[in-house]
Design an enzyme around this catalytic site. Structure first.
Site, PDB file in Angstrom:
ATOM      1  N   LYS A 158       0.975  -0.949  -0.001  1.00  0.00           N
ATOM      2  CA  LYS A 158      -0.282  -0.495   0.069  1.00  0.00           C
ATOM      3  C   LYS A 158       0.963   0.677   0.287  1.00  0.00           C
ATOM      4  O   LYS A 158       0.590   2.303  -0.502  1.00  0.00           O
ATOM      5  CB  LYS A 158      -0.868  -0.222   1.088  1.00  0.00           C
ATOM      6  CG  LYS A 158      -1.444  -1.004   1.459  1.00  0.00           C
ATOM      7  CD  LYS A 158      -3.211  -1.342   0.436  1.00  0.00           C
ATOM      8  CE  LYS A 158      -2.881  -2.370  -0.047  1.00  0.00           C
ATOM      9  NZ  LYS A 158      -2.684  -3.418  -0.458  1.00  0.00           N
ATOM     10  N   ARG A 203      -6.206  -8.658 -10.507  1.00  0.00           N
ATOM     11  CA  ARG A 203      -6.387  -9.892 -11.262  1.00  0.00           C
ATOM     12  C   ARG A 203      -7.566 -10.066 -11.390  1.00  0.00           C
ATOM     13  O   ARG A 203      -8.160  -8.602 -11.402  1.00  0.00           O
ATOM     14  CB  ARG A 203      -6.824 -10.745 -10.013  1.00  0.00           C
ATOM     15  CG  ARG A 203      -7.716 -10.554  -8.957  1.00  0.00           C
ATOM     16  CD  ARG A 203      -8.138 -11.334  -7.785  1.00  0.00           C
ATOM     17  NE  ARG A 203      -9.032 -10.624  -6.740  1.00  0.00           N
ATOM     18  CZ  ARG A 203      -9.143  -9.353  -5.430  1.00  0.00           C
ATOM     19  NH1 ARG A 203      -8.080  -9.158  -5.686  1.00  0.00           N
ATOM     20  NH2 ARG A 203     -10.165  -9.140  -5.027  1.00  0.00           N
ATOM     21  N   GLU A 263      -3.690   6.932   7.342  1.00  0.00           N
ATOM     22  CA  GLU A 263      -4.417   7.659   6.403  1.00  0.00           C
ATOM     23  C   GLU A 263      -5.522   8.116   6.919  1.00  0.00           C
ATOM     24  O   GLU A 263      -6.513   7.287   8.625  1.00  0.00           O
ATOM     25  CB  GLU A 263      -5.922   6.392   5.242  1.00  0.00           C
ATOM     26  CG  GLU A 263      -5.003   6.129   4.210  1.00  0.00           C
ATOM     27  CD  GLU A 263      -5.995   5.127   3.807  1.00  0.00           C
ATOM     28  OE1 GLU A 263      -6.814   5.040   3.902  1.00  0.00           O
ATOM     29  OE2 GLU A 263      -5.388   4.315   2.244  1.00  0.00           O
ATOM     30  N   HIS A 303     -16.357  -6.203   5.595  1.00  0.00           N
ATOM     31  CA  HIS A 303     -15.474  -6.602   4.178  1.00  0.00           C
ATOM     32  C   HIS A 303     -15.773  -7.825   3.196  1.00  0.00           C
ATOM     33  O   HIS A 303     -15.023  -7.719   2.801  1.00  0.00           O
ATOM     34  CB  HIS A 303     -14.044  -5.824   4.671  1.00  0.00           C
ATOM     35  CG  HIS A 303     -13.512  -5.152   6.153  1.00  0.00           C
ATOM     36  ND1 HIS A 303     -13.826  -4.255   5.172  1.00  0.00           N
ATOM     37  CD2 HIS A 303     -12.935  -5.509   6.912  1.00  0.00           C
ATOM     38  CE1 HIS A 303     -13.997  -3.039   6.420  1.00  0.00           C
ATOM     39  NE2 HIS A 303     -13.112  -4.171   7.612  1.00  0.00           N
TER      40      HIS A 303
HETATM   41  C1  MV4 Z   1     -11.082   2.907   4.444  1.00  0.00           C
HETATM   42  C2  MV4 Z   1     -12.709   3.228   4.860  1.00  0.00           C
HETATM   43  C3  MV4 Z   1     -12.338   5.078   5.612  1.00  0.00           C
HETATM   44  N1  MV4 Z   1     -10.916   5.810   5.006  1.00  0.00           N
HETATM   45  N2  MV4 Z   1      -9.696   3.831   4.482  1.00  0.00           N
HETATM   46  C4  MV4 Z   1     -12.277  -1.590   3.845  1.00  0.00           C
HETATM   47  C5  MV4 Z   1     -11.690  -2.537   3.100  1.00  0.00           C
HETATM   48  C6  MV4 Z   1      -9.953  -1.518   2.037  1.00  0.00           C
HETATM   49  N3  MV4 Z   1     -10.310  -1.997   1.318  1.00  0.00           N
HETATM   50  C7  MV4 Z   1     -10.496  -0.177   3.083  1.00  0.00           C
HETATM   51  N4  MV4 Z   1     -11.914   0.388   3.808  1.00  0.00           N
HETATM   52  C8  MV4 Z   1     -11.444   1.048   4.389  1.00  0.00           C
HETATM   53  N5  MV4 Z   1     -10.232   1.843   4.510  1.00  0.00           N
HETATM   54  C9  MV4 Z   1     -10.077   5.285   5.286  1.00  0.00           C
HETATM   55  N6  MV4 Z   1      -9.088   5.777   4.871  1.00  0.00           N
HETATM   56  C10 MV4 Z   1     -13.019   2.332   5.333  1.00  0.00           C
HETATM   57  C11 MV4 Z   1     -13.409   1.327   4.677  1.00  0.00           C
HETATM   58  C12 MV4 Z   1     -14.682   0.775   5.049  1.00  0.00           C
HETATM   59  C13 MV4 Z   1     -14.703  -0.019   3.551  1.00  0.00           C
HETATM   60  C14 MV4 Z   1     -14.742   0.520   2.197  1.00  0.00           C
HETATM   61  C15 MV4 Z   1     -15.018   0.158   0.971  1.00  0.00           C
HETATM   62  C16 MV4 Z   1     -15.985  -0.773   2.101  1.00  0.00           C
HETATM   63  C17 MV4 Z   1     -16.548  -1.593   2.398  1.00  0.00           C
HETATM   64  C18 MV4 Z   1     -16.215  -0.568   3.828  1.00  0.00           C
HETATM   65  C19 MV4 Z   1     -16.569  -1.101   4.997  1.00  0.00           C
HETATM   66  C20 MV4 Z   1     -15.308  -0.222   6.293  1.00  0.00           C
HETATM   67  C21 MV4 Z   1     -14.251   0.113   6.279  1.00  0.00           C
END
Ligand code: MV4
Length: 518
Positions: A116, A292, A200, A235
């Site tokens: 990342k 992928r 972040e 997730h």
């Molecule tokens: C985040 C976020 C809020 N702020 N990053 C969850 C999965 C991973 N791919 C990244 N995720 C998140 N990152 C920041 N800086 C909230 C989430 C997140 C989320 C993101 C996309 C779809 C569903 C989610 C469910 C919970 C938290």
């Protein structure tokens, strides 16, 4: 073109790849574990070879056995599907060493996007907007405090080797940083063998919108629109749609161009996905790149008319993309439901087992990518995905009605499934109005619980009044949550197991002999 291709995967995605190969005149080689001796992908392939015991680490994750099988069978190429070895740079390198073509990007692209921090540095140089925060790993608690202060709380501490929600911690204030920093680091080390974490800015109520890209080995890269993937639980994506209700043509162009920049910066060749977080003001930020084919690729295929698996294979064979950006036209709308062998009445606990009866929907605009058949036992050893049910409609409304109809035709006897969850989502006002943030499923499950919707056999006639009250209550609660600015102080009970038992209506509509005997 390759005369023969090995599929280093199982289940519906192995079947999906076999179908593309069959249409292209490519012979297919399946590999299978002990649990999968009679699996659908084994029956559908031209040849099949055992690769070891049921646990994935002894079979589908064994690079040596898979390369060996490719050599022995004379396959020139390997398709890794998703999961398993699909994003493993060592596997990509092993294929290269063996002179076998991987249907995927280079090991270097995989490695770059697997970190990342490195991918964020790459986005910074490429001018792609990314979630505000650090682009380097954080060495000490003092440094973590300083960076969090500079961006302002709340923040997320995330594992650099993570992704898909693993190894992340939300930190609401400076007082929580010390324990969050320590926990995130040890979790990252445990899960990924790499303790690097970074920070972040926390994006509140984000939406997850991802862009499909295709890049060839000659440097041509195009985007194929977006997928809305905000309906998730822990997730895990539950339901996806294309296009996203919040993305208009201008936003699609901006996100698409950013995604193409991201893919180019990684020298990416293959089908790939750039994930973005979208905030309330529709600002989008690069989150990560999946190197992928994705689970949810069918909805992009339905809306663009492009076969992504065939494109991947042609790209890996060194062919030039014949598609140009102007050729990509999005037509209508598509939805996908991930049908799982799991129990909605028991916190969606996996429920693999014998499929005693299976009726699969069909008819206009319906596509079911299945990895199972009636009489087969879904093994306990893997993700219990039964199929991906996708529909196409002329617009979002038709797609929703079609999905309701298709889910209604679906019947799985012998094991529990999450089918009823989709009937609930498809009637939920937030969903119908396109208010799809990542908290939707929790709101919906909390609502079911608050309404104390009875479990057991419930006729569809009896359900409708509940759905109406659910609709009314959801609307009120949505207003309330808007006013109170968030769900944290809502009066809802904590998310709890769903009590919906829409399956019950089956027993009203069918002779007793069709009933689930479990
Ligand atoms: C985040 C976020 C809020 N702020 N990053 C969850 C999965 C991973 N791919 C990244 N995720 C998140 N990152 C920041 N800086 C909230 C989430 C997140 C989320 C993101 C996309 C779809 C569903 C989610 C469910 C919970 C938290």
């Amino acid at each position: 073109m390759f005369p023969k291709l090995l599929i280093a995967n199982r289940g519906e995605i192995a079947v999906r790849v076999i179908r593309a190969c069959r249409e292209m005149g490519i012979r297919t080689v399946a590999v299978y574990s002990e649990a999968d001796r009679a699996a659908l992908h084994v029956l559908k392939a031209d040849e099949a070879y055992p690769i070891g015991p049921s646990p994935a680490r002894d079979s589908y994750l064994r690079i040596d056995k898979i390369i060996d099988t490719a050599r022995k069978s004379g396959a020139q190429a390997i398709h890794p599907g998703y999961g398993f070895l699909s994003e493993n740079p060592s596997f990509a390198a092993a294929c290269e060493d063996a002179g076998i073509t991987l249907i995927g990007p280079s090991a270097a692209s995989m490695e770059l996007m697997g970190s990342k921090t490195r991918s964020r540095q790459t986005m910074q140089s490429a001018g792609v907007p990314f979630v505000p925060g650090a682009t380097q790993g954080i060495g000490s608690l003092e440094e973590a405090m300083k960076i969090a202060d500079s961006f302002g709380y709340p923040v997320m501490v995330k594992a650099a080797a993570g992704g898909g929600g693993k190894g992340m911690r939300m930190v609401a204030s400076a007082g929580e940083m010390s324990s969050a920093f320590r926990d995130a680091k040890s979790e990252a080390l445990n899960a990924f063998g790499n303790a690097e974490v970074y920070i972040e800015k926390y994006i509140e109520h984000p939406r997850h919108v991802e862009i499909q890209v295709l890049g060839d080995t000659q440097g041509n890269t195009i985007y194929l629109g977006e997928r809305e993937c905000s309906i998730q639980r822990r997730h895990q994506k539950v339901m996806e749609e294309c296009p996203s209700p919040i993305v208009d043509e201008e936003m699609r162009r901006q996100m698409g161009e950013a995604a193409v920049k991201a893919a180019r910066a990684a020298n990416y060749h293959n089908a790939g996905t750039i994930e973005f977080l979208v905030d309330r003001n529709r600002n989008f930020y690069f989150l990560e790149m999946n190197t992928r084919l994705q689970v949810e690729h069918p909805i992009t295929e339905l809306v663009t008319g492009i076969d992504l698996v065939k494109q991947q294979i042609r790209i890996a064979a060194g062919e030039r993309l014949t598609l140009q950006q102007e050729d990509i036209v999005m037509r209508g709308a598509a939805l996908e439901c991930r049908i799982y062998a799991e129990d909605p009445g028991n916190n969606f606990f996996p429920c693999p087992g014998l499929i005693r009866r299976l009726e699969v929907p069909s008819g206009p605009g319906v596509r079911d990518d299945s990895g199972v058949y009636e009489g087969w036992t879904v093994p306990v050893d893997y993700d219990p995905l039964i199929s991906k049910l996708a529909v196409w409609g002329a617009n979002r409304e038709e797609a929703i009605h079609r999905m309701k109809r298709a889910i209604g035709e679906y019947y799985v006897g012998g094991i529990k499934t999450n089918l009823s969850l989709f009937q609930t989502i498809l009637r939920f006002p937030d969903f119908l109005e396109g208010r799809l943030d990542t908290g939707l499923i929790d709101r919906l499950l909390a609502l079911e619980d608050a309404l104390k919707i009875p479990s057991g056999e419930t006729g569809v006639e009896a359900l409708d009044p509940y759905l109406w009250s659910a609709a009314a209550m959801a609307a009120v609660l949505h207003e309330a949550s808007q006013q109170s600015n968030g769900r944290k102080n809502s009066s809802l009970p904590a998310p709890a197991p769903s009590a919906w038992k829409l399956d019950g209506r089956r027993s009203l509509a069918r002779p007793a002999s069709f009933r689930d005997k479990s």
